[in-house]
Design a protein around this motif. Structure first.
Motif, PDB file in Angstrom:
ATOM      1  N   HIS A 181       0.828  -1.214   0.000  1.00  0.00           N
ATOM      2  CA  HIS A 181       0.000   0.000   0.000  1.00  0.00           C
ATOM      3  C   HIS A 181       0.860   1.260   0.000  1.00  0.00           C
ATOM      4  CE1 HIS A 181      -3.596   2.297   0.355  1.00  0.00           C
ATOM      5  NE2 HIS A 181      -3.338   2.733   1.559  1.00  0.00           N
ATOM      6  N   VAL A 182       1.920   1.252   0.799  1.00  0.00           N
ATOM      7  CA  VAL A 182       2.875   2.367   0.845  1.00  0.00           C
ATOM      8  C   VAL A 182       4.275   1.776   0.849  1.00  0.00           C
ATOM      9  CG1 VAL A 182       3.715   4.369   2.147  1.00  0.00           C
ATOM     10  CG2 VAL A 182       1.266   3.824   2.157  1.00  0.00           C
ATOM     11  N   LEU A 183       5.117   2.257  -0.068  1.00  0.00           N
ATOM     12  CA  LEU A 183       6.511   1.840  -0.127  1.00  0.00           C
ATOM     13  C   LEU A 183       7.398   3.044   0.158  1.00  0.00           C
ATOM     14  CD1 LEU A 183       6.343  -0.424  -3.319  1.00  0.00           C
ATOM     15  CD2 LEU A 183       6.039  -1.098  -0.924  1.00  0.00           C
ATOM     16  N   ASN A 184       8.638   2.767   0.557  1.00  0.00           N
ATOM     17  CA  ASN A 184       9.505   3.845   1.038  1.00  0.00           C
ATOM     18  C   ASN A 184      10.017   4.746  -0.072  1.00  0.00           C
ATOM     19  OD1 ASN A 184      11.471   5.468   2.255  1.00  0.00           O
ATOM     20  ND2 ASN A 184      12.017   3.898   3.726  1.00  0.00           N
ATOM     21  N   SER A 185      10.489   4.167  -1.170  1.00  0.00           N
ATOM     22  CA  SER A 185      11.188   4.976  -2.173  1.00  0.00           C
ATOM     23  C   SER A 185      10.513   5.012  -3.531  1.00  0.00           C
ATOM     24  CB  SER A 185      12.627   4.479  -2.336  1.00  0.00           C
ATOM     25  OG  SER A 185      12.636   3.109  -2.694  1.00  0.00           O
ATOM     26  N   LEU A 220       6.071  -1.533   8.076  1.00  0.00           N
ATOM     27  CA  LEU A 220       6.777  -2.616   7.405  1.00  0.00           C
ATOM     28  C   LEU A 220       6.177  -2.838   6.023  1.00  0.00           C
ATOM     29  CD1 LEU A 220       6.863  -5.127  10.419  1.00  0.00           C
ATOM     30  CD2 LEU A 220       8.417  -3.224   9.924  1.00  0.00           C
ATOM     31  N   PRO A 221       6.865  -2.376   4.953  1.00  0.00           N
ATOM     32  CA  PRO A 221       6.335  -2.496   3.583  1.00  0.00           C
ATOM     33  C   PRO A 221       6.716  -3.814   2.920  1.00  0.00           C
ATOM     34  CG  PRO A 221       8.332  -1.204   3.553  1.00  0.00           C
ATOM     35  CD  PRO A 221       8.110  -1.595   4.996  1.00  0.00           C
ATOM     36  N   GLY A 222       6.018  -4.121   1.823  1.00  0.00           N
ATOM     37  CA  GLY A 222       6.261  -5.356   1.096  1.00  0.00           C
ATOM     38  C   GLY A 222       7.510  -5.343   0.236  1.00  0.00           C
ATOM     39  N   HIS A 223       8.071  -4.166  -0.007  1.00  0.00           N
ATOM     40  CA  HIS A 223       9.297  -4.045  -0.801  1.00  0.00           C
ATOM     41  C   HIS A 223      10.119  -2.892  -0.240  1.00  0.00           C
ATOM     42  CE1 HIS A 223       7.565  -6.665  -3.951  1.00  0.00           C
ATOM     43  NE2 HIS A 223       6.440  -5.999  -3.733  1.00  0.00           N
ATOM     44  N   GLY A 224      11.418  -3.022  -0.289  1.00  0.00           N
ATOM     45  CA  GLY A 224      12.294  -1.910   0.068  1.00  0.00           C
ATOM     46  C   GLY A 224      12.461  -1.703   1.564  1.00  0.00           C
ATOM     47  N   ASP A 225      12.918  -0.504   1.911  1.00  0.00           N
ATOM     48  CA  ASP A 225      13.276  -0.181   3.293  1.00  0.00           C
ATOM     49  C   ASP A 225      12.048   0.108   4.145  1.00  0.00           C
ATOM     50  OD1 ASP A 225      15.955  -0.415   2.620  1.00  0.00           O
ATOM     51  OD2 ASP A 225      16.161   1.722   2.147  1.00  0.00           O
ATOM     52  N   LEU A 226      12.245   0.006   5.455  1.00  0.00           N
ATOM     53  CA  LEU A 226      11.184   0.302   6.408  1.00  0.00           C
ATOM     54  C   LEU A 226      10.849   1.793   6.392  1.00  0.00           C
ATOM     55  CD1 LEU A 226      12.326  -1.871   9.451  1.00  0.00           C
ATOM     56  CD2 LEU A 226      11.109  -2.556   7.379  1.00  0.00           C
ATOM     57  N   ILE A 227       9.676   2.125   6.898  1.00  0.00           N
ATOM     58  CA  ILE A 227       9.189   3.506   6.928  1.00  0.00           C
ATOM     59  C   ILE A 227       9.010   3.909   8.388  1.00  0.00           C
ATOM     60  CG2 ILE A 227       7.314   5.060   6.251  1.00  0.00           C
ATOM     61  CD1 ILE A 227       6.722   2.978   3.972  1.00  0.00           C
ATOM     62  N   TYR A 228       9.596   5.050   8.757  1.00  0.00           N
ATOM     63  CA  TYR A 228       9.523   5.488  10.151  1.00  0.00           C
ATOM     64  C   TYR A 228       8.664   6.734  10.337  1.00  0.00           C
ATOM     65  CZ  TYR A 228      13.162   2.047  10.881  1.00  0.00           C
ATOM     66  OH  TYR A 228      13.860   0.870  10.937  1.00  0.00           O
TER      67      TYR A 228
END
Length: 314
Positions: A181-185, A220-228
């Motif tokens: 739903h939301v990815l970091n980059s 905790l996203p399904g792809h890439g880095d974590l989101i803070y």
């Protein structure tokens, strides 16, 4: 191999040769073993990654899916039938599974692409319906609390990227498992992968507002880095969508252009088939703009084009 990202939660990156190339799976500790969130594709590379984990002696209690795209559900059947692990999906996910077992998605997708000015997908693109051909062991609904490890998480329906997409929220620990739903980059592609027209971008923008209301210390996203900082990332993504919507609107002429023509202009892509995600993103933006009265469709000989209304303001 496993990286602890929060107390009792471990991140495992499963690699595979297609699509995004990797997916983040999360293993949540429980007294009866780990709950696994998502699986990776049905591929040798992904299976090898999981076999290495299982050979370490880790016990898997169950698999829970955020949604039924191939890179998330791909090995669920394998887990159930070869490893002996129960698989839990949403009721909406089960609807998608049954549809995909017998669907002719390629035919529907090709019809959609051609109808909007593109050319058919090459036959070499794989459509593996067999990954959906199993019966899940359990189901959940929107706002239902389900146990992941030793904690209860609220299942939150967030359609847009997929019609059956769910996030999982732990109120006590302020943890959001957010899937795609939301990815970091990067921004998740909002497409019409079933080949059926709808308004998934409208669904997606509304769903972003839903998850923004949940205070999360870690996402905790399904792809890439974590989101803070989830609200900040949501605001950034919303602004990007508005920018792209304005670009699409400016590309639409008073005489009318197809989604394919507009995609070439906005994304400057050389091969629409190699950049199907760009085509889908363009089409769903046009359908959104149509729904709010900014463009209108014309149809001639079965080909749809979109004509701009007078105002360029979005």
């Amino acid at each position: 191999m496993l990286t602890e990202v929060a107390e009792g939660i471990h991140k495992l990156v499963i690699n595979f040769p297609t699509g995004m190339g990797a997916v983040n799976c999360y293993l949540i500790e429980g007294k009866n073993g780990y709950t696994v969130i998502d699986t990776g594709t049905d591929s040798k590379e992904a299976k090898d990654g999981w076999k290495e984990v299982l050979s370490s002696g880790i016990i898997i209690e169950k698999v829970v899916l955020t949604h039924t795209h191939q890179d998330h559900i791909g090995l669920a059947k394998w887990f159930q039938q070869e490893v002996g692990v129960p698989v839990i999906v949403s009721y909406l996910g089960y609807v998608e599974m049954k549809k995909n077992r017998v669907s002719h998605r390629r035919d529907r997708t090709n019809s959609l692409i051609i109808r909007h000015g593109g050319v058919a997908l090459p036959n070499k693109i794989n459509e593996d319906n067999s990954i959906y051909d199993f019966e899940p062991d359990g189901f959940f609904n929107n706002h239902q609390h389900i146990q992941l490890g030793e904690e209860l998480y609220e299942a939150i329906w967030t359609p847009g990227h997929a019609p059956d997409h769910f996030c999982f929220y732990n109120k006590n620990k302020k943890i959001m498992i957010i899937g795609d739903h939301v990815l970091n980059s990067i921004s998740p592609v909002i497409g019409l992968w079933s080949g059926e027209e709808g308004n998934p971008l409208q669904d997606y923008l509304l769903s972003l507002k839903v998850v923004e209301k949940y205070p999360a210390d870690i996402t905790l996203p399904g792809h890439g880095d974590l989101i803070y900082d989830l609200p900040a990332r949501i605001h950034e993504m919303t602004a990007k969508h508005r920018h792209r919507l304005q670009q699409v609107l400016q590309s639409v002429s008073m005489e009318g252009k197809t989604a394919n023509q507009i995609c070439y202009e906005v994304y400057d892509t050389a091969n629409i088939i190699l950049n199907l995600s760009s085509f889908m993103a363009t089409l769903t933006r046009l359908l959104y703009l149509e729904s709010i009265g900014k463009v209108e469709r014309l149809e001639l000989d079965g080909i749809v084009s979109f004509k701009r209304k007078v105002s360029l303001e979005f």
